[in-house]
Design a protein around this motif. Structure first.
Motif, PDB file in Angstrom:
ATOM      1  N   GLU A   1       1.568  20.209  48.107  1.00 31.14           N
ATOM      2  CA  GLU A   1       2.086  19.445  46.969  1.00 31.14           C
ATOM      3  C   GLU A   1       3.604  19.309  47.009  1.00 31.14           C
ATOM      4  O   GLU A   1       4.143  18.335  46.481  1.00 31.14           O
ATOM      5  N   ARG A   2       4.293  20.254  47.620  1.00 32.59           N
ATOM      6  CA  ARG A   2       5.754  20.214  47.691  1.00 32.59           C
ATOM      7  C   ARG A   2       6.293  19.395  48.865  1.00 32.59           C
ATOM      8  O   ARG A   2       7.488  19.165  48.947  1.00 32.59           O
ATOM      9  N   ARG A   3       5.400  18.979  49.760  1.00 34.93           N
ATOM     10  CA  ARG A   3       5.841  18.158  50.890  1.00 34.93           C
ATOM     11  C   ARG A   3       6.384  16.823  50.383  1.00 34.93           C
ATOM     12  O   ARG A   3       5.963  16.339  49.328  1.00 34.93           O
ATOM     13  N   PRO A   4       7.294  16.201  51.131  1.00 31.51           N
ATOM     14  CA  PRO A   4       7.816  14.897  50.709  1.00 31.51           C
ATOM     15  C   PRO A   4       6.712  13.840  50.520  1.00 31.51           C
ATOM     16  O   PRO A   4       6.778  13.029  49.610  1.00 31.51           O
ATOM     17  N   HIS A   5       5.704  13.848  51.367  1.00 29.30           N
ATOM     18  CA  HIS A   5       4.583  12.917  51.264  1.00 29.30           C
ATOM     19  C   HIS A   5       3.283  13.709  51.344  1.00 29.30           C
ATOM     20  O   HIS A   5       2.641  13.766  52.391  1.00 29.30           O
ATOM     21  N   PRO A   6       2.878  14.310  50.216  1.00 34.02           N
ATOM     22  CA  PRO A   6       1.665  15.146  50.240  1.00 34.02           C
ATOM     23  C   PRO A   6       0.417  14.338  50.563  1.00 34.02           C
ATOM     24  O   PRO A   6       0.295  13.174  50.186  1.00 34.02           O
ATOM     25  N   ASP A   7      -0.480  14.970  51.273  1.00 32.66           N
ATOM     26  CA  ASP A   7      -1.761  14.361  51.633  1.00 32.66           C
ATOM     27  C   ASP A   7      -2.748  14.630  50.493  1.00 32.66           C
ATOM     28  O   ASP A   7      -3.272  15.737  50.360  1.00 32.66           O
ATOM     29  N   SER A   8      -2.996  13.617  49.682  1.00 24.63           N
ATOM     30  CA  SER A   8      -3.834  13.810  48.495  1.00 24.63           C
ATOM     31  C   SER A   8      -5.282  14.163  48.856  1.00 24.63           C
ATOM     32  O   SER A   8      -5.934  14.923  48.136  1.00 24.63           O
ATOM     33  N   LEU A   9      -5.784  13.648  49.967  1.00 23.96           N
ATOM     34  CA  LEU A   9      -7.152  14.005  50.379  1.00 23.96           C
ATOM     35  C   LEU A   9      -7.242  15.470  50.785  1.00 23.96           C
ATOM     36  O   LEU A   9      -8.220  16.147  50.475  1.00 23.96           O
TER      37      LEU A   9
ATOM     38  N   LYS B   1      -1.575  27.263  50.118  1.00 21.02           N
ATOM     39  CA  LYS B   1      -1.684  26.039  50.926  1.00 21.02           C
ATOM     40  C   LYS B   1      -1.568  24.792  50.048  1.00 21.02           C
ATOM     41  O   LYS B   1      -0.899  23.827  50.413  1.00 21.02           O
ATOM     42  N   ILE B   2      -2.223  24.824  48.902  1.00 19.77           N
ATOM     43  CA  ILE B   2      -2.156  23.694  47.976  1.00 19.77           C
ATOM     44  C   ILE B   2      -0.719  23.496  47.500  1.00 19.77           C
ATOM     45  O   ILE B   2      -0.203  22.375  47.484  1.00 19.77           O
ATOM     46  N   GLY B   3      -0.080  24.583  47.134  1.00 21.07           N
ATOM     47  CA  GLY B   3       1.310  24.504  46.682  1.00 21.07           C
ATOM     48  C   GLY B   3       2.237  23.935  47.738  1.00 21.07           C
ATOM     49  O   GLY B   3       3.084  23.078  47.449  1.00 21.07           O
ATOM     50  N   ARG B   4       2.064  24.394  48.985  1.00 17.71           N
ATOM     51  CA  ARG B   4       2.902  23.874  50.080  1.00 17.71           C
ATOM     52  C   ARG B   4       2.668  22.387  50.290  1.00 17.71           C
ATOM     53  O   ARG B   4       3.618  21.625  50.471  1.00 17.71           O
TER      54      ARG B   4
END
Length: 66
Positions: A23-31, A18-21
């Motif tokens: 982080e790979r998103r165009p605009h990852p949700d840092s929270l 889940k973390i990897g997915r």
């Protein structure tokens, strides 16, 4: 205890994915990433504690060999 350890490892791997997915998103949700990482760390700590209990020699065995 072995089943619990396996279940924790599976949950840890799922969180890794889940973390990897995220982080790979165009605009990852840092929270979200931070939250998932905290949960993953708690699981890892629990895994380590269980592994120590499983691999700790029994006190009677340790004194008999000393």
């Amino acid at each position: 205890m072995h089943r619990k350890l396996v279940a924790l490892r599976v949950r840890h791997a799922i969180l890794d994915a889940k973390i990897g997915r995220e982080e790979r998103r165009p605009h990852p949700d840092s929270l979200r990433i931070m939250s998932l990482k905290k949960i993953r760390l708690r699981l890892k700590e629990e895994i380590v504690q269980l592994e120590r209990r499983v691999h700790r020699p029994h006190p009677a065995v340790a004194t008999a060999t000393a």
